[in-house]
Design a protein around this motif. Structure first.
Motif, PDB file in Angstrom:
ATOM      1  N   GLU A 193     -25.336  14.540  71.231  1.00  0.00           N
ATOM      2  CA  GLU A 193     -25.362  13.791  72.478  1.00  0.00           C
ATOM      3  C   GLU A 193     -23.959  13.363  72.882  1.00  0.00           C
ATOM      4  N   THR A 194     -23.159  13.131  71.911  1.00  0.00           N
ATOM      5  CA  THR A 194     -21.810  12.635  72.196  1.00  0.00           C
ATOM      6  C   THR A 194     -20.780  13.637  71.735  1.00  0.00           C
ATOM      7  N   ILE A 195     -21.045  14.873  71.987  1.00  0.00           N
ATOM      8  CA  ILE A 195     -20.277  15.921  71.331  1.00  0.00           C
ATOM      9  C   ILE A 195     -18.792  15.869  71.664  1.00  0.00           C
ATOM     10  N   SER A 196     -18.466  15.495  72.874  1.00  0.00           N
ATOM     11  CA  SER A 196     -17.050  15.563  73.230  1.00  0.00           C
ATOM     12  C   SER A 196     -16.263  14.429  72.584  1.00  0.00           C
ATOM     13  N   LYS A 197     -16.988  13.436  72.093  1.00  0.00           N
ATOM     14  CA  LYS A 197     -16.302  12.339  71.415  1.00  0.00           C
ATOM     15  C   LYS A 197     -16.076  12.643  69.932  1.00  0.00           C
ATOM     16  N   GLN A 198     -16.689  13.707  69.496  1.00  0.00           N
ATOM     17  CA  GLN A 198     -16.575  14.002  68.069  1.00  0.00           C
ATOM     18  C   GLN A 198     -15.203  14.605  67.763  1.00  0.00           C
ATOM     19  N   THR A 199     -14.672  14.152  66.696  1.00  0.00           N
ATOM     20  CA  THR A 199     -13.391  14.700  66.271  1.00  0.00           C
ATOM     21  C   THR A 199     -13.632  15.675  65.122  1.00  0.00           C
ATOM     22  N   LYS A 200     -12.562  16.274  64.713  1.00  0.00           N
ATOM     23  CA  LYS A 200     -12.659  17.250  63.634  1.00  0.00           C
ATOM     24  C   LYS A 200     -13.266  16.618  62.383  1.00  0.00           C
ATOM     25  N   THR A 201     -12.830  15.407  62.104  1.00  0.00           N
ATOM     26  CA  THR A 201     -13.306  14.791  60.864  1.00  0.00           C
ATOM     27  C   THR A 201     -14.797  14.500  60.916  1.00  0.00           C
ATOM     28  N   SER A 202     -15.245  14.059  62.082  1.00  0.00           N
ATOM     29  CA  SER A 202     -16.687  13.761  62.147  1.00  0.00           C
ATOM     30  C   SER A 202     -17.501  15.037  62.022  1.00  0.00           C
TER      31      SER A 202
ATOM     32  N   TYR B 150     -24.460  23.005  65.207  1.00  0.00           N
ATOM     33  CA  TYR B 150     -23.655  21.847  65.546  1.00  0.00           C
ATOM     34  C   TYR B 150     -22.204  22.252  65.750  1.00  0.00           C
ATOM     35  N   PHE B 151     -21.713  23.036  64.832  1.00  0.00           N
ATOM     36  CA  PHE B 151     -20.323  23.459  64.915  1.00  0.00           C
ATOM     37  C   PHE B 151     -20.083  24.275  66.191  1.00  0.00           C
ATOM     38  N   LEU B 152     -20.985  25.196  66.454  1.00  0.00           N
ATOM     39  CA  LEU B 152     -20.801  26.044  67.635  1.00  0.00           C
ATOM     40  C   LEU B 152     -20.814  25.223  68.915  1.00  0.00           C
ATOM     41  N   ILE B 153     -21.702  24.251  68.943  1.00  0.00           N
ATOM     42  CA  ILE B 153     -21.752  23.407  70.140  1.00  0.00           C
ATOM     43  C   ILE B 153     -20.440  22.665  70.314  1.00  0.00           C
ATOM     44  N   TRP B 154     -19.980  22.148  69.186  1.00  0.00           N
ATOM     45  CA  TRP B 154     -18.717  21.426  69.259  1.00  0.00           C
ATOM     46  C   TRP B 154     -17.599  22.364  69.690  1.00  0.00           C
TER      47      TRP B 154
ATOM     48  N   LEU C 141     -16.536  17.607  60.379  1.00  0.00           N
ATOM     49  CA  LEU C 141     -16.421  17.997  58.970  1.00  0.00           C
ATOM     50  C   LEU C 141     -17.417  17.203  58.129  1.00  0.00           C
ATOM     51  N   ASP C 142     -17.512  15.911  58.428  1.00  0.00           N
ATOM     52  CA  ASP C 142     -18.476  15.081  57.710  1.00  0.00           C
ATOM     53  C   ASP C 142     -19.888  15.616  57.881  1.00  0.00           C
ATOM     54  N   ALA C 143     -20.165  15.973  59.131  1.00  0.00           N
ATOM     55  CA  ALA C 143     -21.516  16.471  59.415  1.00  0.00           C
ATOM     56  C   ALA C 143     -21.782  17.740  58.626  1.00  0.00           C
ATOM     57  N   ILE C 144     -20.781  18.580  58.566  1.00  0.00           N
ATOM     58  CA  ILE C 144     -20.981  19.838  57.856  1.00  0.00           C
ATOM     59  C   ILE C 144     -21.183  19.590  56.365  1.00  0.00           C
ATOM     60  N   LYS C 145     -20.522  18.573  55.889  1.00  0.00           N
ATOM     61  CA  LYS C 145     -20.649  18.315  54.454  1.00  0.00           C
ATOM     62  C   LYS C 145     -21.861  17.470  54.108  1.00  0.00           C
ATOM     63  N   SER C 146     -22.452  16.872  55.124  1.00  0.00           N
ATOM     64  CA  SER C 146     -23.645  16.062  54.831  1.00  0.00           C
ATOM     65  C   SER C 146     -24.830  16.982  54.614  1.00  0.00           C
ATOM     66  N   LYS C 147     -25.963  16.345  54.430  1.00  0.00           N
ATOM     67  CA  LYS C 147     -27.123  17.202  54.152  1.00  0.00           C
ATOM     68  C   LYS C 147     -27.649  17.841  55.435  1.00  0.00           C
ATOM     69  N   GLY C 148     -28.334  18.912  55.260  1.00  0.00           N
ATOM     70  CA  GLY C 148     -28.844  19.641  56.426  1.00  0.00           C
ATOM     71  C   GLY C 148     -28.818  21.121  56.133  1.00  0.00           C
ATOM     72  N   SER C 149     -29.563  21.859  56.915  1.00  0.00           N
ATOM     73  CA  SER C 149     -29.626  23.284  56.653  1.00  0.00           C
ATOM     74  C   SER C 149     -28.403  23.971  57.253  1.00  0.00           C
ATOM     75  N   PRO C 150     -28.007  25.100  56.685  1.00  0.00           N
ATOM     76  CA  PRO C 150     -26.833  25.816  57.198  1.00  0.00           C
ATOM     77  C   PRO C 150     -26.962  26.144  58.686  1.00  0.00           C
ATOM     78  N   ASP C 151     -28.160  26.520  59.092  1.00  0.00           N
ATOM     79  CA  ASP C 151     -28.327  26.878  60.496  1.00  0.00           C
ATOM     80  C   ASP C 151     -28.036  25.699  61.410  1.00  0.00           C
ATOM     81  N   ASP C 152     -28.539  24.541  61.009  1.00  0.00           N
ATOM     82  CA  ASP C 152     -28.299  23.366  61.840  1.00  0.00           C
ATOM     83  C   ASP C 152     -26.824  23.059  61.933  1.00  0.00           C
TER      84      ASP C 152
END
Lengths: 636, 442
Positions: free
Chosen positions: A403-412, A429-433, A414-425
């Protein structure tokens, strides 16, 4: 004629008349009391897809269909019964029909083609039947113009496969692309014919959308110029454009983000997570002792709960399910209370008639109640299953982030990628960003890619996204510095501080899986997570185009098949119809989804003047399906 | 050549095209002519185009298939007369199809009658009631429904029998197919037949429930009408002689004004039966009672017929006595009026009892009817469940195809295996022969 019927109704009407053996206009009125004719329905795959979301078996029964069978199954003869065929005009199908004829399976044959049957194919059918001497058994040959699948009142799909991949794959041959485009054009023509009105076509420049628009325009022109039985309703001078709909043909490449986005409203969630296909949902639930039960639900799009909640955010849906259950319980109690007798005192010997009446009303209510129960049960199970997935895949987190994708920085990220969740998700997320923000440094992206790889993602899609972005930068610099390429960033960035607050809140609260009575807790945890009202790029494009009076939408090609014979040329600005359109069809070449559909419907509802926007696409894709196509493209 | 009129209606044009086309072998380019400019509509009739194509191809392919062509034409012309239903070998429709079609027709006729009845029954006029017509219709519809349901059940029976018997029934299999198709094996045909039956049944059910609804409306209207009449007429005014028994009760009350209002009005009931005619019209109420009394004396003899069970004693004398009593009191005008008022007051008391009896009977009757309906609705609800939520793309068919295929595969594998087994046996035998030879030679 200012208001056309919704597409779904038009299609149902057409199928009704087909099942009625295509009565002539005059005797259509008295058809209700005519003697019943029992028929057999034979369909191919596409015919099945067209009918199945529209009519259930008992509705077919009402229309005199006793047995329905796929064309390619082993069928046994049913003598003395007329057969209605609904098939695509292909050589293979025609051979099969000829085979049926020579086997004398049925008494007479009413052959309906889903789209216009070409001359050679018709000749093939003729010669095949002549050889067997059976051509007199054919009672009717009709073109039906039904080769599109209508899923909701204003939603249709062409049910193609891998359309985005095919149209964007550089390795694809010119021939196969033009074949795909032809197919799309034929189906779109069917849509327009079924609606019965010649639209004004606007199309995005370049790529497949332009090709489709040109071909469709040519076809409409041919039709209007030549045909004797032109039965587009509003045949007449082009000035009666008030009633004419606007057909906007867009390309998927205009905006990939909604295809990948995590959603939070009911219908898109059901489609994305439960993989709804042709209005049918399969719910796999983990029952006790690990046994999996698989349940298939048909979503009746006219069902009260669905039509009310398709566009509402999930927590509210949960709330509504709860409310409906309570209401149902109350109603049932009432009925039992009024009909049942709890003690002997209540039996009034002299009041038989009153008792019977109460009992009768109870019985009358019973079917309605059971039907409601079934609906509620279905939604309840779906919602439970959705909730489980949301919890499992951490979808609320991804949604809030996006929802707030343009406010997300690289670190956030990165955090999301390292948090739990399926690879597809994570990939989504990364592609949207990546697609929505402009100023990422290449090192950041590389770092994120490494993280993604560690998370176990297939990197092919990223490769394609790189290509896309490079290409987009090139074109947006030179051709059109339009809303399209730059839009996702700014509109998604409208949210401010709310996001972080929400995510905090979500991290604290745990979603509770037990739906039984725990709604309140869920709701209190999730309540604040409401999607902000925002228009997707496609909706905003529609907004400018619907208002035909404002002149600065020249980046879209303009076709008016009624005016002139200047094929392929742009119609001069003076000749354009300048009006505010009430009816519109949006067609996205290369896949669409429920998120965009909902968004458009919401937009249409919001207008002060009521508008109707019909949304269609080559196929309805879940985010994962789309991701697969991107990955395929990346490998190509 | 290819006029729009020909496109218009397929059936007649189809009869005419063969003759027209057969004459001209040049039909090919002409019939091909409309193709490059296709005409579109939500649906487009290509039947004629198809048949012209058939004609043209048939005539183009020289003399060879000329016979078939001629045959084609004649048979088509034949069939055209018979609405192309049974053109070829399977000339006679099977008994089942014919019966089902006629039952369907009959249901339709019944529906028509029903709608007429509904129109009549819904009218609320007090005067133009046309009870005979309604009764006649009701009777007819009742008969129709009974007959149709009888026919449907006999159809069901014959179907079941056919299923049990399996093959034989020659009319069910088209003459052209070499072997008669056993109905039991022909699942699709059986499906078709049973769903035809099902649709007939459900239509019958809906017809009869509609019929019940109409009757209910009618009863309600009648009740309302009666109430209205009662409001304007004397309470419990009988509309005809036979109904006198019940509403006659006020009569006994009338006398109660003079005689003690004992609960057992045994001496008077006969008079009671005589009184009512006077109350037929409000006009009588204001007329001097003496006169009405006289009138009673005459009418009582005729009204005697009305049965009052406890009237062992009543004789014409009795009644006339009382009437005279009344008449004498009638001479005294003010007294009469008060008496009358008393009578009016007293009337409901005993009237209510009989009324309630009648109402009870009525209600029991309607309860029974309603219960019957409940049962029927239950049946319908049950029947409706069957197809409620099925869609045509239930994977049943696909699964079935797969199962069939799997069966075929297994059969093939079995064949393979058997082949192998034979091979193994053969090899074994060969080895054994060699071993034997070896042993013998050694």
């Amino acid at each position: 004629m200012s208001h056309l019927n919704p597409l779904r109704e038009c299609q149902i009407e057409a199928i009704n008349s087909m099942l009625n053996l295509n009565p002539k206009e005059q005797d259509a009125s008295g058809a209700t009391l005519s003697d019943p004719v029992w028929k057999v329905l034979v369909y191919d795959q596409m015919g099945q897809d067209v009918i199945s979301p529209l009519l259930k078996v008992n509705q077919l029964r009402e229309r005199g269909i006793t047995v329905h069978m796929p064309l390619n199954s082993e069928r046994q003869p049913i003598p003395e019964v007329p057969a209605v065929y609904l098939i695509e005009p292909t050589s293979q199908n025609i051979k099969r029909v000829a085979e049926d004829l020579s086997k004398q399976l049925y008494e007479s044959y009413y052959i309906n083609f889903l789209s216009a049957v070409s001359r050679p194919l018709l000749e093939e059918l003729a010669s095949e039947t002549i050889q067997a001497g059976t051509s007199r058994l054919i009672a009717q040959v009709y073109d039906q113009y039904l080769n599109f699948v209508c899923l909701e009142a204003n939603l249709f799909s062409l049910n193609m496969n891998l359309s985005y991949f095919q149209l964007n794959n550089p390795a694809e041959s010119e021939h196969s692309i033009s074949q795909t485009v032809d197919k799309i054009t034929a189906s779109l023509f069917s849509v327009v014919a079924t609606l019965g009105s010649v639209p004004i076509i606007r199309a995005a420049r370049g790529h497949a959308a332009e090709m489709v628009a040109q071909k469709l325009d040519a076809r409409l022109r041919d039709h209007l110029a030549n045909s004797r039985s032109n039965l587009f309703v509003d045949s007449g001078n082009p000035s009666t454009s008030f009633s004419r709909p606007l057909l906007v043909i867009l390309d998927r490449n205009a905006d990939l983000v909604p295809m990948l986005a995590h959603t939070w409203t009911y219908a898109p969630l059901v489609h994305d997570i439960l993989e709804m296909k042709l209005n049918r949902v399969t719910v796999i639930s983990d029952e006790k002792n690990g046994q999996r039960s698989r349940k298939v639900y048909d979503i009746d799009v006219t069902d009260f709960f669905w039509s009310r909640n398709a566009g509402t955010p999930f927590p509210q849906v949960a709330e509504d399910v709860d409310a409906e259950i309570n209401k149902y319980k109350k109603d049932v109690d009432e009925v039992t209370k009024s009909a049942g007798v709890t003690s002997l005192d209540q039996i009034d010997a002299n009041d038989f008639s009153a008792n019977a009446k109460v009992l009768k009303t109870a019985i009358n209510q019973l079917p309605e109640l059971t039907e409601r129960k079934r609906t509620i049960d279905m939604h309840m199970n779906m919602a439970t299953s959705l909730l489980n997935s949301i919890k499992e895949r951490n979808l609320d987190f991804f949604f809030a982030q996006e929802e707030t994708i343009s406010k997300q920085t690289k670190t956030s990220v990165l955090d999301a990628i390292k948090s739990k969740g399926s690879p597809d998700d994570k990939m989504r997320y990364f592609l949207i960003w990546y697609l929505s923000t402009d100023d990422q440094s290449s090192e950041d992206v590389a770092e994120l890619e490494v993280a993604l790889q560690e998370a176990g993602c297939d990197m092919a899609a990223v490769k394609y996204a790189h290509r896309m972005k490079a290409f987009g930068r090139m074109t947006s610099a030179s051709v059109a510095p339009s809303a399209i390429s730059s839009s996702p960033g700014d509109f998604l960035g409208k949210l401010t501080g709310m996001g972080s607050k929400l995510t905090d809140h979500l991290k604290e609260g745990t979603l509770i899986s037990n739906f039984g009575g725990a709604y309140d807790t869920i709701i209190s945890n999730v309540k604040n997570l409401l999607p902000t009202r925002k228009d997707l790029p496609i909706t905003r494009i529609m907004d400018t185009l619907l208002d035909g009076t404002s002149a600065d939408n020249d980046e879209y090609l303009y076709f008016d098949s009624r005016v002139g014979r200047t094929r392929g040329e742009q119609i001069g600005k003076g000749n354009r119809v300048r009006t505010v359109f009430q009816e519109a069809i949006v067609f996205v070449v290369g896949g669409g989804n429920y998120l965009e559909y909902q968004n458009l419907q919401e937009y249409a509802q919001r207008q002060s003047q009521k508008k109707r926007i019909t949304y269609g696409s080559t196929e309805l894709l879940t985010a994962n399906q789309f991701l697969n196509q991107l990955a395929l493209l990346g490998q190509a | 050549m290819y006029s729009p009129a020909l496109r218009g209606s397929p059936t007649p044009s189809r009869a005419s095209t063969p003759s027209a086309r057969a004459a001209s072998p040049f039909a090919v380019p002409q019939s091909a002519d409309p193709q490059p400019r296709p005409s579109y509509h939500a649906f487009k009739d290509r039947t004629n185009e198809f048949f012209t194509t058939v004609e043209s191809i048939a005539s183009r392919s020289s003399n060879g298939p000329m016979e078939t062509h001629a045959l084609l034409r004649t048979s088509r012309n034949d069939s055209n007369g018979k609405q192309q239903l049974s053109g070829g070998p399977p000339n006679s429709q099977s008994a089942f199809t014919r019966e089902a079609a006629s039952v369907g027709k009959e249901i339709n006729l019944t529906m028509e009658k029903l709608s007429r009845l509904a129109k009549l029954a819904k009218r609320r006029t007090l005067f133009d009631d046309r009870p005979e017509e309604i009764n006649q219709l009701v009777f007819l519809i009742k008969q129709d429904i009974a007959r149709v349901s009888g026919r449907i059940s006999s159809l069901q029976q014959s179907l079941n029998e056919a299923k049990r018997r399996g093959p034989s029934q020659s009319s069910r299999s088209p003459a052209s197919t070499s072997t008669p198709v056993p109905l039991a094996a022909n699942r699709h045909a059986a499906d078709h037949a049973s769903s035809v039956l099902f649709s007939l049944q459900s239509r019958l059910a809906s017809t009869s429930s509609e019929f019940k609804d109409v009757l209910e409306v009618r009863t309600r209207n009648l009740r309302e009408q009666k109430q209205r009449r009662d409001q304007y007429g004397f309470a419990g005014a009988p509309t005809d002689g036979t109904a006198g028994g019940g509403p006659a009760a006020p009569g006994s009350g009338t006398l109660g004004g003079i005689a003690p209002p004992a609960p057992s009005p045994s001496p008077f009931p006969s008079v009671a039966s005589a009184i009512p005619p006077s109350s037929d019209s409000p006009l009588y109420r204001s007329s001097p009672l003496a006169e009405s009394g006289l009138l009673h004396r005459h009418s009582s003899a005729s009204a005697r017929a009305s049965p009052i069970p406890n009237g062992g004693s009543p004789t014409p004398r009795d009644s006339s006595d009382h009437v005279i009593d009344m008449g004498s009191s009638g001479a005294n005008a003010p007294y009469t009026s008060t008496a009358y008022a008393q009578q009016q007051l007293l009337a409901p008391a005993s009237n209510a009892y009989l009324d309630s009896r009648r109402d009870a009977i009525d209600s029991i009757e309607s309860t029974i009817a309603e219960l019957g309906q409940l049962y029927q609705q239950f049946v319908q609800v049950l029947a409706g469940q069957r197809d409620q939520v099925r869609r045509i793309d239930e994977d049943v068919a696909a699964a079935e195809i797969n199962v069939d295929r799997a069966g075929a595969e297994i059969a093939r594998y079995y064949q393979n295996l058997r082949g192998n087994r034979m091979l193994m046996v053969q090899a074994f035998l060969v080895v054994m022969v060699f071993v034997l030879l070896f042993v013998l030679l050694m």
